[in-house]
Write a protein that holds these residues in place. Sequence first.
Motif: not given
Length: 340
Positions: A50-53, A73-77
């Motif tokens: 998730a953090a890479l998208v 949402a937590d990953s800023g996506t």
Amino acid sequence: MADIWWKAHPHDLHRLQDRISTVYVERSHIDRDENAVVVINKKETVRVPAALVAAMLLGPGTRITHAAAALLADSGTTICWIGQQGVRMYAAGIGPSRGAGLLMQQAYLVTRPKERLKVARAMYSMRFPGEDVSELTMQQLRGREGTRARRIYREHASRTGIAWQGRKYVAGDAHAAGDAHAAGDDLNRVLSAANAALYGICHAVVTGLGASPGLGFVHTGSAMSFVLDIADLYKAEFTIPLAFDLVADELTEERDARLGLRDLIAERKLLPRIVRDVRTLLYASEAEDDPSGPQLWDDKVGTVDGGTNWADKEADLIQPSFGDQQVTIIGPELETPVEW
């Protein structure tokens, strides 16, 4: 209970060495597995870190669990609900940890006339390859764009044998029992439908990158001003020739325009191109997407750390509530596990 089909042989999404801009999902189920979202369909199971998208684009036939949405949402996506292959934009949600760097850069540029003119000239230069527009005023640029548009319409009319009587369609015209799409001649109607679809994909990209759809450089006064700016970069290449081709083939329904543009978008890889163009116009890099942690604005030092109690003494805190007008809908707890 036997394993369900979507648990079979998950594999990581390829080409994820660096953060990628978008992942488009269609006719699939999205769930969470630790720190990855899992895209599941009857063909395959794909794990997406998730953090890479930057943006997850959800097309028709897609469903997503609460756990997966929370992880994104937590990953800023950003999560965008869109039409098939990016055509049409329905809704979007931005993760609370997404950085505001791109939005702040856009606001800085659009509120300074010299910088705004510079970005507007860059937009027009994309439409006039090989021409120097660095010294032209906005009035001169608009005049040159009008001349260019007339030339493009004449060329495609000559190429396809379809008569062009000018851009006459106005959205919302009353015709055929209120069907706005039915107003105007076939070419104008198809062109309007194709443009509406183009606005959808541009809206999805702008929102997905964390920019503002309403802070336009050429257009102004609309909540979609920047979307209109970006879409205008591609009309001469995509929607105008497509409309003439469809009418020449006697395909004059809105669905024909939408599906035709969808195929062109996928074939010519327009989505990543829009991402690159938006970044270029706003002088942005991948760093603008990355959350820098919560901060507070300070008129003397710029910013200070958030998440800190800056009071000299303990402040009185008022606990927030939803108020008397809240409507809560909660499903019943399941007494026994549901077997698939």
